[in-house]
Design a protein around this motif. Structure first.
Motif, PDB file in Angstrom:
ATOM      1  N   VAL A  94       1.207  -1.306  -0.036  1.00  0.00           N
ATOM      2  CA  VAL A  94       0.003  -0.197   0.137  1.00  0.00           C
ATOM      3  C   VAL A  94       1.225   1.376  -0.183  1.00  0.00           C
ATOM      4  O   VAL A  94       1.177   2.250  -0.615  1.00  0.00           O
ATOM      5  CB  VAL A  94      -1.090   0.080   1.423  1.00  0.00           C
ATOM      6  CG1 VAL A  94      -1.785   1.706   1.264  1.00  0.00           C
ATOM      7  CG2 VAL A  94      -1.853  -1.029   1.130  1.00  0.00           C
ATOM      8  N   ASP A  95       1.704   1.262   0.750  1.00  0.00           N
ATOM      9  CA  ASP A  95       2.950   2.602   1.268  1.00  0.00           C
ATOM     10  C   ASP A  95       3.585   2.862  -0.164  1.00  0.00           C
ATOM     11  O   ASP A  95       3.631   4.074  -0.487  1.00  0.00           O
ATOM     12  CB  ASP A  95       3.985   2.078   1.926  1.00  0.00           C
ATOM     13  CG  ASP A  95       2.754   1.814   3.431  1.00  0.00           C
ATOM     14  OD1 ASP A  95       2.155   2.665   3.690  1.00  0.00           O
ATOM     15  OD2 ASP A  95       4.318   1.382   4.068  1.00  0.00           O
ATOM     16  N   GLN A  98       0.896   4.478  -3.281  1.00  0.00           N
ATOM     17  CA  GLN A  98       0.995   5.303  -2.487  1.00  0.00           C
ATOM     18  C   GLN A  98       1.806   6.722  -2.965  1.00  0.00           C
ATOM     19  O   GLN A  98       1.493   7.603  -2.955  1.00  0.00           O
ATOM     20  CB  GLN A  98       0.345   5.589  -1.051  1.00  0.00           C
ATOM     21  CG  GLN A  98      -1.276   5.223  -0.575  1.00  0.00           C
ATOM     22  CD  GLN A  98      -1.255   4.800   0.473  1.00  0.00           C
ATOM     23  OE1 GLN A  98      -0.331   4.526   1.774  1.00  0.00           O
ATOM     24  NE2 GLN A  98      -2.697   5.348   0.857  1.00  0.00           N
ATOM     25  N   THR A  99       3.083   6.315  -2.694  1.00  0.00           N
ATOM     26  CA  THR A  99       4.025   6.733  -3.402  1.00  0.00           C
ATOM     27  C   THR A  99       4.088   7.472  -5.013  1.00  0.00           C
ATOM     28  O   THR A  99       4.251   8.582  -5.198  1.00  0.00           O
ATOM     29  CB  THR A  99       5.497   6.114  -2.828  1.00  0.00           C
ATOM     30  OG1 THR A  99       5.504   6.081  -1.854  1.00  0.00           O
ATOM     31  CG2 THR A  99       6.782   6.441  -3.963  1.00  0.00           C
ATOM     32  N   LEU A 101       1.109   7.003  -6.502  1.00  0.00           N
ATOM     33  CA  LEU A 101      -0.081   7.487  -6.606  1.00  0.00           C
ATOM     34  C   LEU A 101       0.312   9.187  -6.360  1.00  0.00           C
ATOM     35  O   LEU A 101       0.302   9.820  -7.085  1.00  0.00           O
ATOM     36  CB  LEU A 101      -0.702   7.482  -5.542  1.00  0.00           C
ATOM     37  CG  LEU A 101      -1.384   6.073  -6.113  1.00  0.00           C
ATOM     38  CD1 LEU A 101      -2.714   5.405  -5.031  1.00  0.00           C
ATOM     39  CD2 LEU A 101      -2.120   6.045  -7.885  1.00  0.00           C
ATOM     40  N   ARG A 102       1.210   9.277  -5.534  1.00  0.00           N
ATOM     41  CA  ARG A 102       1.702  11.175  -5.752  1.00  0.00           C
ATOM     42  C   ARG A 102       2.605  11.402  -6.220  1.00  0.00           C
ATOM     43  O   ARG A 102       2.473  12.600  -6.574  1.00  0.00           O
ATOM     44  CB  ARG A 102       2.782  11.126  -4.172  1.00  0.00           C
ATOM     45  CG  ARG A 102       1.153  11.126  -2.772  1.00  0.00           C
ATOM     46  CD  ARG A 102       2.790  11.239  -1.553  1.00  0.00           C
ATOM     47  NE  ARG A 102       3.224  10.435  -1.109  1.00  0.00           N
ATOM     48  CZ  ARG A 102       2.934   9.692  -0.582  1.00  0.00           C
ATOM     49  NH1 ARG A 102       1.788   9.286  -0.355  1.00  0.00           N
ATOM     50  NH2 ARG A 102       4.026   8.259  -0.149  1.00  0.00           N
ATOM     51  N   ARG A 110      -0.341   4.241 -12.624  1.00  0.00           N
ATOM     52  CA  ARG A 110      -1.381   4.873 -11.260  1.00  0.00           C
ATOM     53  C   ARG A 110      -3.034   3.782 -10.956  1.00  0.00           C
ATOM     54  O   ARG A 110      -2.799   3.823 -10.114  1.00  0.00           O
ATOM     55  CB  ARG A 110      -1.516   6.697 -12.025  1.00  0.00           C
ATOM     56  CG  ARG A 110      -0.931   7.624 -11.496  1.00  0.00           C
ATOM     57  CD  ARG A 110      -0.697   8.456 -12.107  1.00  0.00           C
ATOM     58  NE  ARG A 110      -2.005   9.606 -11.339  1.00  0.00           N
ATOM     59  CZ  ARG A 110      -1.410   9.510 -10.761  1.00  0.00           C
ATOM     60  NH1 ARG A 110      -0.889  10.015  -9.534  1.00  0.00           N
ATOM     61  NH2 ARG A 110      -2.366  10.630  -9.526  1.00  0.00           N
ATOM     62  N   SER A 114      -3.927   2.443  -7.701  1.00  0.00           N
ATOM     63  CA  SER A 114      -5.243   2.554  -6.967  1.00  0.00           C
ATOM     64  C   SER A 114      -5.702   0.844  -6.711  1.00  0.00           C
ATOM     65  O   SER A 114      -6.120   0.904  -6.124  1.00  0.00           O
ATOM     66  CB  SER A 114      -5.449   3.799  -8.016  1.00  0.00           C
ATOM     67  OG  SER A 114      -5.557   4.834  -8.267  1.00  0.00           O
ATOM     68  N   VAL A 117      -3.407  -0.781  -3.879  1.00  0.00           N
ATOM     69  CA  VAL A 117      -4.292   0.276  -2.677  1.00  0.00           C
ATOM     70  C   VAL A 117      -5.622  -0.719  -2.624  1.00  0.00           C
ATOM     71  O   VAL A 117      -5.551  -1.296  -0.751  1.00  0.00           O
ATOM     72  CB  VAL A 117      -4.821   1.338  -2.530  1.00  0.00           C
ATOM     73  CG1 VAL A 117      -5.177   2.298  -1.167  1.00  0.00           C
ATOM     74  CG2 VAL A 117      -2.659   2.015  -2.864  1.00  0.00           C
TER      75      VAL A 117
END
Length: 136
Positions: A94-95, A98-99, A101-102, A110, A114, A117
């Motif tokens: 997940v982490d 998320q990186t 996605l950021r 992306r 998603s 996650v």
């Protein structure tokens, strides 16, 4: 998922090979908090002048995941040990997603991030529910 495992192997394997001593498991019966304190810690990679914020986030996430996984004290119950070991692994996924996605820009990656996650959070919730339904 296969790509994520390959990325994890490529990132973790060199760091694991660099260790000169084998980590020692805490003695049986060590409470989880004590096991976390006793677990060997993988220091985050020292920031290099060329490291991006994404690189730093990936490094921090991998270090946290590795530390959390090493802190798990196996109980001897295969089902429980599976869940306890998989929880930090899934949180690490997940982490990392998320990186992406950021900082990531590729639309297909992306979308993949998603999905990772969502899937990993669902599985984390399933495992936490299993733990609650099956106390030690």
């Amino acid at each position: 998922m296969r790509r994520l495992l390959i990325v994890c192997a490529v990132v973790i394997a060199p760091a694991a090979q660099a260790q000169t001593t084998q980590p020692q498991a805490p003695p049986p019966g060590t409470p989880a908090g004590d096991a976390a304190a006793a677990a060997p810690q993988m220091a985050p990679m020292a920031p290099l002048p060329t490291m991006s914020r994404a690189d730093l986030d990936f490094s921090r996430g991998m270090s946290q995941m590795h530390h959390s996984m090493m802190a798990v004290h196996d109980t001897g119950n295969t089902d429980r040990d599976f869940v306890l070991n998989m929880l930090p692994h899934h949180q690490g996924a997940v982490d990392m997603a998320q990186t992406e996605l950021r900082y990531g820009r590729d639309p297909s990656l992306r979308r993949l991030a998603s999905g990772i996650v969502a899937a990993q959070r669902h599985e984390i919730a399933e495992m936490n529910a299993w733990l609650l339904a099956h106390p030690p």
